[in-house]
Motif scaffolding. Structure first.
Motif: not given
Length: 689
Positions: A472-488, A502-513
């Protein structure tokens, strides 16, 4: 006499300006993506003379050599941005109306464009065809008014200096009228936006706790409670579903008023849809000792193409009313085949009851908003009077008609006609109810991004029951940090959260990929109901969405569907894209214009053929450069058709070339890509038929 002749000439000139056809209006569209230029030109060339330019420099050259009334420019361009280009246009071609295309986040660019370029309006990408057409018409109308004013002033000054006062008066009136129209337009837009925002906010605030209530009732029902506790849970679920139905009805009315009610075109099994609908109302009918039956014409094709969700909504409203207003007897659902053509059928649906009936005085008003057949109907039977109003509009927006016949204390029959295309699939399983209640997501790793504690617990409980592991991530920033460290395998993303949404978090996740083999499915969980929500979700890179309060079965299906796709991505080299193209963007863009839809498919096919040609030309000395250029050209096409696997494979090939990988590996990759491109081309050709 000279004064009268002058006045006649002025009237003649004025009439000529007003009756000028749209086709004589010239528009310049500037964008650095060729696919966007082609789509714009194809969309509006039947209405206007379209000029296109791939850069600001080229746009200025076209303006020098042509009479352009309107310039539309993208903001994000290399060498010269849209604002810089429009500043040059404002300086050298001040009479030309100017519009800029930008993104929600580019506030500074918008303010600069307003202050320095004198833009007529800014539009947010991706643009909507109907909105763009309306904006162009208003801009050209402004251009015509400005031209008319200049001609009137020049003609009146040259004819008689004494008319100068009248010219000023006329000009002042036009400016005042223009200002009034502008203010009225701004007020109307502001009122619409305020209403939409209010409905969305209220819906969000109500749906969030409602999601928890409905979710918890599902969990409690799974505990196999008995006696009074089971009855209490049933009452709680029934009340929550009624509240959700009311919210959905109000939002449907809002969408219809805004002209943004969309209808999907997907294959479905009509007999199964009717069967499932009867099952929904079976228990309610049995409680009132009402016999509920269905009668379906056996000549109706099994597979139809249309919006099964909206058809179910229509049937649910009519059957629900029939049972509500019937105390004894029968409710019958009848479906008859009226016309059967080669590719289409016309069907008649009829819902008959032996209920209280409707008086002749009220029968003509029952389809109006908030209308009931009798003044005490709401008190006796409940309801808001929105169901039939929505039903009528849903039928008519799909090109159908609805009628009612009724006799007091004898019964009523509501009937409606709808046309459907005949589907190609003879046996459809998508609409079948689950044969088993066993749900297995064992091994699937899910990231839950949600700030509401109750919803966190609720989603996690469902996932635990299905065997999935979750964080569980309580906001988009925490989710982004977890996304960088782990695979889901899947990300469940709430949209409205503190710190980072959620919009900004998803956008940055796509940039990481980007430029990697990774493409994690992101499913939006939203209680918001803004009409442009779905477009914005897709724009930032999310794959799908689920509205709160969600049905657990729907949540499971979404996760299962996308986690399966994610697991398949691990063997991309052998994967095939057959059956995976998504034409929804093109269908929404073309609307009812079938020729334009075909043209969009032809353009996409041509892009893929061109890419395949370059892909085969490995003998070229500048092969990597040519491949990069043509990849940039088709990137928008791949994104709009959602061919994600092919995009990943092409990125892999480009990395292999830059790293000097062995020739046999490069050749295998090229052959795999060619195979998928040929399948994509074949699918597009099939879709065009």
């Amino acid at each position: 006499m000279p004064d009268k002749l002058t006045n006649l000439n002025l009237l003649s000139d004025n009439t000529e300006i007003q009756t000028k056809s749209k086709k004589t209006s010239s528009i310049l569209y500037v964008d650095d993506e060729e696919s966007n230029l082609r789509i714009f030109k194809s969309s509006f060339r039947r209405h206007y003379s379209i000029f296109t330019a791939i850069s600001g420099k080229e746009g200025l050259e076209i303006l020098e050599n042509n009479n352009i009334q309107l310039v539309i420019s993208d903001q994000k361009m290399p060498e010269m941005t849209g604002v810089e280009f429009l500043e040059r246009v404002a300086e050298n071609f001040p009479n030309t109306v100017r519009i800029i295309l930008t993104a929600y986040s580019d506030t500074e660019d918008i303010m600069r464009a307003i202050n320095k370029c004198g833009i007529f309006r800014y539009l947010v990408k991706p643009w909507n065809k109907d909105e763009m057409l309306l904006t162009i018409d208003k801009a050209l109308e402004t251009y015509s008014l400005r031209t008319e004013n200049r001609q009137l002033v020049k003609a009146l000054k040259s004819a008689n200096e004494d008319l100068e006062g009248k010219v000023k008066e006329r000009t002042s009136e036009l400016m005042a009228t223009n200002e009034d129209l502008k203010k009225a337009k701004e007020q109307a837009e502001a009122a619409t936006k305020t209403k939409e925002q209010f409905l969305s906010t209220m819906s969000h605030e109500i749906r969030t706790p409602l999601n928890a209530i409905i979710g918890m009732t599902h969990l409690l029902k799974n505990d196999r409670l008995e006696g009074e506790m089971a009855e209490n849970i049933e009452i709680l679920e029934f009340s929550a579903q009624n509240l959700l139905s009311l919210i959905n009805s109000v939002l449907d009315i809002s969408k219809m008023e805004a002209g943004k009610m969309a209808f999907e075109q997907a294959e479905f099994d009509l007999p199964i849809l009717i069967q499932n609908t009867v099952e929904i109302f079976k228990a309610r009918a049995e409680e009132k000792n009402i016999f509920l039956r269905s009668n379906i014409d056996k000549n109706i094709p099994k597979s139809l193409l249309g919006d099964s969700t909206r058809l179910s909504q229509i049937l649910n409203n009519l059957i629900g009313n029939a049972i509500k207003f019937t105390d004894e007897g029968t409710v019958t659902i009848t479906v008859r085949l009226l016309h059967h053509k080669t590719e289409k059928v016309e069907l008649l649906f009829a819902i008959s009851d032996t209920g209280i009936g409707i008086s002749s005085e009220k029968i003509n008003s029952i389809f109006e908003d908030f209308s009931q057949a009798e003044e005490d109907t709401s008190r006796k039977y409940g309801g808001t009077g929105l169901g039939l109003a929505i039903t009528k509009q849903l039928v008519e927006l799909q090109g159908g008609t609805i009628n009612v016949m009724s006799t007091m204390m004898v019964g009523s029959t509501f009937s409606f006609q709808l046309g459907f295309k005949i589907g190609k699939i003879q046996a459809i399983t998508a609409n079948l109810p689950d044969a088993t209640n066993i749900k297995n997501l064992k091994g699937v790793r899910i990231l839950i991004v949600e700030d509401n504690k109750v919803n966190q617990i609720l989603v996690r409980k469902f996932l635990n029951n299905w065997g999935a592991s979750s964080q569980i991530a309580e906001n988009g920033q925490i989710a982004l940090d977890l996304f960088k460290k782990d695979n889901f395998d899947v990300v469940l993303m709430d949209l409205q959260m503190p710190v980072m949404d959620g919009y900004e978090s998803a956008r940055q996740m796509r940039l990481l990929e980007e430029n990697t083999d990774k493409f994690t499915p992101i499913i939006a969980l939203t209680a918001s109901t803004l009409l442009n929500e779905r477009e914005r979700i897709i724009q930032v890179g999310m794959n799908d969405f689920l509205s709160k309060p969600f049905n657990p079965n729907e949540l499971y299906k979404k996760i299962a569907q996308h986690s399966y796709t994610q697991l398949q991505n691990q063997v991309l080299q052998e994967s095939e894209i057959k059956g995976k193209l998504n034409y929804s963007y093109f269908k929404n863009l073309a609307g009812a214009d079938k020729d334009f839809y075909t043209e969009l498919l032809e353009l996409s096919e041509a892009d893929l053929i061109e890419f395949n040609r370059i892909l085969e030309s490995t003998h070229l000395l500048d092969y990597e450069t040519q491949l990069s250029l043509v990849h940039h050209k088709i990137r928008a096409t791949l994104r709009l058709l959602e061919v994600k696997e092919l995009e990943v494979q092409i990125n892999q090939l480009r990395r292999m070339l830059s790293q000097g990988s062995p020739i046999n590996q490069v050749t295998d990759r090229i052959q795999a890509i060619q195979k998928n491109i040929e399948m994509a081309i074949s699918e597009i050709q099939e879709e065009r038929k």
